[in-house]
Scaffold this motif. Structure first.
Motif, PDB file in Angstrom:
ATOM      1  N   HIS A   1       0.874  -1.172   0.000  1.00 28.94           N
ATOM      2  CA  HIS A   1       0.000   0.000   0.000  1.00 28.94           C
ATOM      3  C   HIS A   1       0.912   1.224   0.000  1.00 28.94           C
ATOM      4  O   HIS A   1       2.136   1.079  -0.112  1.00 28.94           O
TER       5      HIS A   1
ATOM      6  N   HIS B   1       1.259   3.824   2.318  1.00 28.01           N
ATOM      7  CA  HIS B   1       1.490   4.556   3.566  1.00 28.01           C
ATOM      8  C   HIS B   1       2.947   5.002   3.681  1.00 28.01           C
ATOM      9  O   HIS B   1       3.839   4.486   2.998  1.00 28.01           O
TER      10      HIS B   1
ATOM     11  N   ASP C   1       5.421   4.607   5.638  1.00 26.41           N
ATOM     12  CA  ASP C   1       6.544   3.715   5.935  1.00 26.41           C
ATOM     13  C   ASP C   1       6.719   2.629   4.879  1.00 26.41           C
ATOM     14  O   ASP C   1       7.490   1.692   5.067  1.00 26.41           O
ATOM     15  N   HIS C   2       6.007   2.764   3.755  1.00 23.65           N
ATOM     16  CA  HIS C   2       6.104   1.785   2.672  1.00 23.65           C
ATOM     17  C   HIS C   2       6.428   2.448   1.334  1.00 23.65           C
ATOM     18  O   HIS C   2       6.993   1.810   0.458  1.00 23.65           O
TER      19      HIS C   2
ATOM     20  N   HIS D   1      -6.902  -2.253   5.961  1.00 19.99           N
ATOM     21  CA  HIS D   1      -6.008  -1.317   6.652  1.00 19.99           C
ATOM     22  C   HIS D   1      -5.926   0.021   5.896  1.00 19.99           C
ATOM     23  O   HIS D   1      -5.936   1.088   6.491  1.00 19.99           O
TER      24      HIS D   1
ATOM     25  N   ASP E   1       0.931  -4.570   6.308  1.00 22.35           N
ATOM     26  CA  ASP E   1       0.076  -4.042   7.376  1.00 22.35           C
ATOM     27  C   ASP E   1      -1.317  -4.673   7.415  1.00 22.35           C
ATOM     28  O   ASP E   1      -2.158  -4.259   8.213  1.00 22.35           O
TER      29      ASP E   1
ATOM     30  N   TYR F   1      -0.154  -6.400  11.318  1.00 20.34           N
ATOM     31  CA  TYR F   1       1.071  -5.821  11.861  1.00 20.34           C
ATOM     32  C   TYR F   1       1.863  -6.853  12.663  1.00 20.34           C
ATOM     33  O   TYR F   1       3.071  -6.923  12.603  1.00 20.34           O
TER      34      TYR F   1
HETATM   35 ZN    ZN Z   1       0.040   1.037   6.705  1.00 22.25          ZN
END
Ligand code: ZN
Length: 271
Positions: free
Chosen positions: A106, A108, A110-111, A186, A208, A211
């Motif tokens: 995805h 987000h 941190d990705h 998520h 995620d 988690y």
């Molecule tokens: Zn995420």
């Protein structure tokens, strides 16, 4: 075909954002406090005969300059110079330009932080994730875990996007590497990766969608940050069933205990 686990540092955050109601007030204890946790930020590289495949791209190395302050405070990122994704690749003799395929769980913060670096790759992302993120950004709508600076970077980079559409549930992008498009949960649209190595060992990178084990057992517990609660639970049930059916080992998105047990790219690889 080899699989490398890249250690890209860690984030620190309150456990409630990962497992909702980890702490909560009662009449006897109105201030239950918080559980401030270190969680791993990592990516996976597959050295495949058809070309290098990367799963997720960690955080923006310039996060202190680029992230909105609220995210900097909510979930600060810590990484040494050697842990940053381009440097982890460099240690293996690879540059971002060498990556042929990027699979995004995805988008987000941190990705998707280094996504803009992979200009030669085909980028597989859930269509709903991509369109909703770009839509929110374009309309100036409030965002939470999607970062404006990441979006600006990856749009400016003119990447080779390959959206995964609603009728594409499983796609084998290379022999032994499958994308599982699991839809909203998520985030707007999530993807996992199922890898079958020549040894027969199988991994299911769920990012995620789970988690950590506490999101799954003893019951499904959604994170504090979830877009579609029912979609989250449906996705967990699907992925647990898929892992059981195939025999693949689930690799959680941010579980420090499991992450410590994995062989990192500095130590070796899985074959
Ligand atoms: Zn995420």
């Amino acid at each position: 075909m080899k699989l490398y686990v890249l250690d890209n540092g860690k984030q620190t955050t309150d456990k409630n954002s990962l497992v909702s109601n980890s702490t909560f007030p009662t009449i006897d204890n109105l201030n239950p406090g918080y559980i401030w946790l270190d969680i791993p930020t990592h990516t996976f590289l597959i050295d495949h005969p058809d070309g290098y495949i990367l799963f997720d791209t960690a955080c923006d190395p310039d996060w202190k300059k680029n992230w909105v302050v609220s995210m900097q405070k909510l979930s600060p990122y810590t990484a040494s110079e050697v842990q940053l994704l381009p440097n982890r690749l460099k240690q293996l003799g690879i540059s971002p330009a060498d990556i042929r395929t990027v699979i995004m769980s995805h988008l987000h913060v941190d990705h998707a932080g280094c996504l803009y670096m992979f200009k030669n790759a085909t980028v597989y992302v859930d269509d709903a994730e991509f369109t909703n993120v770009v839509r929110q950004y374009s309309l100036g709508e409030a965002m939470f875990a999607h970062m404006q600076s990441d979006i600006e970077h990856f749009l400016a980079a003119k990447l080779h996007w390959r959206p995964m559409m609603a009728d594409e549930d499983i796609l084998e992008v290379a022999k032994g590497v499958k994308i599982l498009r699991t839809g909203p949960g998520h985030s707007f649209g999530m993807q996992s990766m199922h890898v079958t190595l020549p040894s027969g060992k199988q991994f299911l990178m769920v990012a995620d969608a789970m988690y950590m084990p506490e999101n799954v057992t003893p019951k499904v517990t959604v994170p504090g940050n979830v877009y579609d609660t029912m979609g989250y639970k449906r996705t967990v049930r699907y992925l647990l069933g898929y892992a059981q059916k195939t025999g693949a080992q689930i690799l959680y998105g941010h579980d420090m205990v499991q992450f410590k047990s994995l062989v990192k790219s500095t130590e070796g690889c899985y074959e």
